[in-house]
Write an enzyme that holds these catalytic residues in place. Sequence first.
Site, PDB file in Angstrom:
ATOM      1  N   GLY A   1       5.796  -2.185   3.738  1.00  0.00           N
ATOM      2  CA  GLY A   1       5.372  -2.659   5.056  1.00  0.00           C
ATOM      3  C   GLY A   1       5.772  -4.105   5.292  1.00  0.00           C
ATOM      4  O   GLY A   1       6.697  -4.611   4.651  1.00  0.00           O
ATOM      5  N   ASP A   2       5.001  -4.793   6.160  1.00  0.00           N
ATOM      6  CA  ASP A   2       5.442  -6.136   6.555  1.00  0.00           C
ATOM      7  C   ASP A   2       5.388  -7.129   5.401  1.00  0.00           C
ATOM      8  O   ASP A   2       6.244  -8.005   5.289  1.00  0.00           O
ATOM      9  CB  ASP A   2       4.649  -6.645   7.775  1.00  0.00           C
TER      10      ASP A   2
ATOM     11  N   ARG B   1       0.989  -5.034  -5.323  1.00  0.00           N
ATOM     12  CA  ARG B   1       1.031  -6.196  -4.439  1.00  0.00           C
ATOM     13  C   ARG B   1       1.267  -7.388  -5.370  1.00  0.00           C
ATOM     14  O   ARG B   1       0.404  -7.723  -6.171  1.00  0.00           O
ATOM     15  CB  ARG B   1      -0.278  -6.341  -3.673  1.00  0.00           C
TER      16      ARG B   1
ATOM     17  N   GLY C   1       0.847  -1.204   0.000  1.00  0.00           N
ATOM     18  CA  GLY C   1       0.000   0.000   0.000  1.00  0.00           C
ATOM     19  C   GLY C   1       0.877   1.247   0.000  1.00  0.00           C
ATOM     20  O   GLY C   1       1.771   1.376   0.836  1.00  0.00           O
TER      21      GLY C   1
ATOM     22  N   ASP D   1       2.449  -0.375  11.892  1.00  0.00           N
ATOM     23  CA  ASP D   1       2.391  -1.681  12.582  1.00  0.00           C
ATOM     24  C   ASP D   1       3.724  -2.402  12.600  1.00  0.00           C
ATOM     25  O   ASP D   1       3.804  -3.551  13.042  1.00  0.00           O
ATOM     26  CB  ASP D   1       1.351  -2.581  11.900  1.00  0.00           C
TER      27      ASP D   1
ATOM     28  N   HIS E   1      -9.605   5.335   1.312  1.00  0.00           N
ATOM     29  CA  HIS E   1      -8.285   5.582   0.732  1.00  0.00           C
ATOM     30  C   HIS E   1      -7.833   7.047   0.738  1.00  0.00           C
ATOM     31  O   HIS E   1      -6.689   7.319   0.354  1.00  0.00           O
ATOM     32  CB  HIS E   1      -8.215   5.001  -0.684  1.00  0.00           C
TER      33      HIS E   1
ATOM     34  N   ARG F   1      13.553   9.839  -3.074  1.00  0.00           N
ATOM     35  CA  ARG F   1      14.463  10.985  -3.337  1.00  0.00           C
ATOM     36  C   ARG F   1      15.739  10.868  -2.511  1.00  0.00           C
ATOM     37  O   ARG F   1      16.857  11.048  -3.017  1.00  0.00           O
ATOM     38  CB  ARG F   1      13.729  12.275  -2.988  1.00  0.00           C
TER      39      ARG F   1
ATOM     40  N   SER G   1     -21.926  16.559  20.938  1.00  0.00           N
ATOM     41  CA  SER G   1     -21.732  15.749  19.717  1.00  0.00           C
ATOM     42  C   SER G   1     -20.959  14.501  20.127  1.00  0.00           C
ATOM     43  O   SER G   1     -20.251  14.516  21.136  1.00  0.00           O
ATOM     44  CB  SER G   1     -20.910  16.535  18.686  1.00  0.00           C
TER      45      SER G   1
ATOM     46  N   LYS H   1     -23.361  14.776  25.930  1.00  0.00           N
ATOM     47  CA  LYS H   1     -22.431  15.614  25.165  1.00  0.00           C
ATOM     48  C   LYS H   1     -23.148  16.200  23.948  1.00  0.00           C
ATOM     49  O   LYS H   1     -24.102  15.603  23.450  1.00  0.00           O
ATOM     50  CB  LYS H   1     -21.229  14.778  24.725  1.00  0.00           C
TER      51      LYS H   1
ATOM     52  N   ARG I   1      -5.452  -1.816   8.737  1.00  0.00           N
ATOM     53  CA  ARG I   1      -5.438  -3.271   8.554  1.00  0.00           C
ATOM     54  C   ARG I   1      -5.807  -3.954   9.870  1.00  0.00           C
ATOM     55  O   ARG I   1      -6.907  -3.714  10.363  1.00  0.00           O
ATOM     56  CB  ARG I   1      -4.075  -3.758   8.046  1.00  0.00           C
TER      57      ARG I   1
ATOM     58  N   THR J   1       4.484   2.662   5.467  1.00  0.00           N
ATOM     59  CA  THR J   1       3.080   2.228   5.521  1.00  0.00           C
ATOM     60  C   THR J   1       2.339   3.138   6.482  1.00  0.00           C
ATOM     61  O   THR J   1       2.885   3.546   7.509  1.00  0.00           O
ATOM     62  CB  THR J   1       2.930   0.767   6.014  1.00  0.00           C
ATOM     63  N   ILE J   2       1.079   3.456   6.163  1.00  0.00           N
ATOM     64  CA  ILE J   2       0.323   4.344   7.065  1.00  0.00           C
ATOM     65  C   ILE J   2      -0.065   3.620   8.349  1.00  0.00           C
ATOM     66  O   ILE J   2      -0.434   4.242   9.340  1.00  0.00           O
ATOM     67  CB  ILE J   2      -0.939   4.897   6.375  1.00  0.00           C
ATOM     68  N   ASP J   3       0.034   2.273   8.367  1.00  0.00           N
ATOM     69  CA  ASP J   3      -0.477   1.496   9.505  1.00  0.00           C
ATOM     70  C   ASP J   3       0.354   1.625  10.771  1.00  0.00           C
ATOM     71  O   ASP J   3      -0.144   1.331  11.858  1.00  0.00           O
ATOM     72  CB  ASP J   3      -0.544   0.000   9.136  1.00  0.00           C
TER      73      ASP J   3
ATOM     74  N   VAL K   1      17.072   8.175  -1.110  1.00  0.00           N
ATOM     75  CA  VAL K   1      17.887   7.026  -1.539  1.00  0.00           C
ATOM     76  C   VAL K   1      18.697   7.385  -2.784  1.00  0.00           C
ATOM     77  O   VAL K   1      19.916   7.143  -2.857  1.00  0.00           O
ATOM     78  CB  VAL K   1      16.993   5.797  -1.816  1.00  0.00           C
TER      79      VAL K   1
ATOM     80  N   GLU L   1     -15.169  10.361  21.387  1.00  0.00           N
ATOM     81  CA  GLU L   1     -15.777   9.882  22.638  1.00  0.00           C
ATOM     82  C   GLU L   1     -15.468   8.407  22.873  1.00  0.00           C
ATOM     83  O   GLU L   1     -15.417   7.928  23.996  1.00  0.00           O
ATOM     84  CB  GLU L   1     -17.295  10.084  22.571  1.00  0.00           C
TER      85      GLU L   1
HETATM   86  O1  F6P Z   1      -1.475  -1.289   4.585  1.00  0.00           O
HETATM   87  C1  F6P Z   1      -1.994  -0.038   4.224  1.00  0.00           C
HETATM   88  C2  F6P Z   1      -3.482  -0.153   3.952  1.00  0.00           C
HETATM   89  O2  F6P Z   1      -3.972   1.114   3.643  1.00  0.00           O
HETATM   90  C3  F6P Z   1      -4.280  -0.735   5.104  1.00  0.00           C
HETATM   91  O3  F6P Z   1      -4.495   0.196   6.157  1.00  0.00           O
HETATM   92  C4  F6P Z   1      -5.537  -1.129   4.383  1.00  0.00           C
HETATM   93  O4  F6P Z   1      -6.293  -2.122   5.075  1.00  0.00           O
HETATM   94  C5  F6P Z   1      -4.973  -1.695   3.077  1.00  0.00           C
HETATM   95  O5  F6P Z   1      -3.740  -1.025   2.854  1.00  0.00           O
HETATM   96  C6  F6P Z   1      -5.866  -1.493   1.874  1.00  0.00           C
HETATM   97  O6  F6P Z   1      -5.231  -2.192   0.817  1.00  0.00           O
HETATM   98  P1  F6P Z   1      -5.616  -1.850  -0.712  1.00  0.00           P
HETATM   99  O7  F6P Z   1      -5.114  -0.490  -1.014  1.00  0.00           O
HETATM  100  O8  F6P Z   1      -4.910  -2.924  -1.502  1.00  0.00           O
HETATM  101  O9  F6P Z   1      -7.116  -1.929  -0.789  1.00  0.00           O
END
Ligand code: F6P
Length: 326
Positions: A105-106, A75, A14, A133, A256, A24, A219, A217, A175, A129-131, A26, A191
């Site tokens: 990522g992983d 992928r 992703g 993780d 996304h 850049r 909202s 509250k 994820r 990766t944005i995750d 690298v 909340e």
């Molecule tokens: O690993 C990054 C990520 O955005 C996850 O947070 C999300 O579940 C997944 O990729 C979505 O994958 P794709 O872009 O292949 O739908």
Amino acid sequence: MTKYKRIGVLTSGGDAPGMNAAVRAVVRAGLYNKMQVSGIRHGYDGLIKGDYFDMRSKDVSNIIHRGGTIIKSARSKDFMEKEGRYKAYRKLIEAGIEALIVIGGDGTFTGARIFGNEFDFPVIGIPGTIDNDLYGTDMTIGYDTALNTVIEAVDKIRDTASSHGRLFFVEVMGRDVGFIALRAGIASGAEAVFIPETETKLDNFKHYLFNGENKEKSSNICIVAEGDEAGGAFDIAGEVKKRLPGYDIKVTILGHIQRGGNPSAFDRYLASKLGIASVEALLEDQRNIMVGLKRREVDYVPFSKTIKHHKTPNQTMIDMLDILNY
Ligand code: F6P
């Protein structure tokens, strides 16, 4: 010191804001150390097809601020097969590429580790990766930008939630981990936050809707990690609606948009630091490691560790939400 004449760089999995800043860094660090740098398009798919091109300094001008990745990502199913990895190895040898830097990522690191061991080929990983993780680095490239995207969206939703007295469930990415949800929940004053790392109990949900003086509250925003064990935002909202039929409940799936946008200053800095560090790690004859950030310093983490261990939010972060919602 190990000298490489030519190295390759690719982005995989992703995409994440800041990947271009890492590419850049690298390229510039490689050229600075008198190496040639090949860009590899479309991640491991391009590695197998030999979709390579020589990258010069000007090829990475004016990209540090752009989201996405100029060398594309994918992928790759073929790279999961030995035959695909062997084709990639042959293409690298033909192109005179002696070492590889992979940004991802992983899943990316899993493939890199197998490839590096199978062909005794030097590979260095940059956590992109944005995750957030990945074990072994405090932050991954893209996480900070994604957080800012989420809180910007939640702030907007809170305006309308407050105007109409509605209860919103906002689903975020991540994820199967809850870093984006938890940190964005704290930063946006949510909340309630539902993450895979804690059990989701909805029977006493109503207490989230009142503050310390037991006043309702104005909202209510609940953030749901897409990997929560109780399901996504629609699932949880449906369960809450059964228990609180009088509430006007809405759901927003951010999706996304969390993957795009101009990278934050932090992500640009992190990407630049780790991009340089990845080239320097090669010069120090490092291989099959990720360059991570630990308490603001670069750390070398073997792929075997960063893949095997799963990083999860600590209890302090989880407790913060209860305290701040009192
Ligand atoms: O690993 C990054 C990520 O955005 C996850 O947070 C999300 O579940 C997944 O990729 C979505 O994958 P794709 O872009 O292949 O739908």
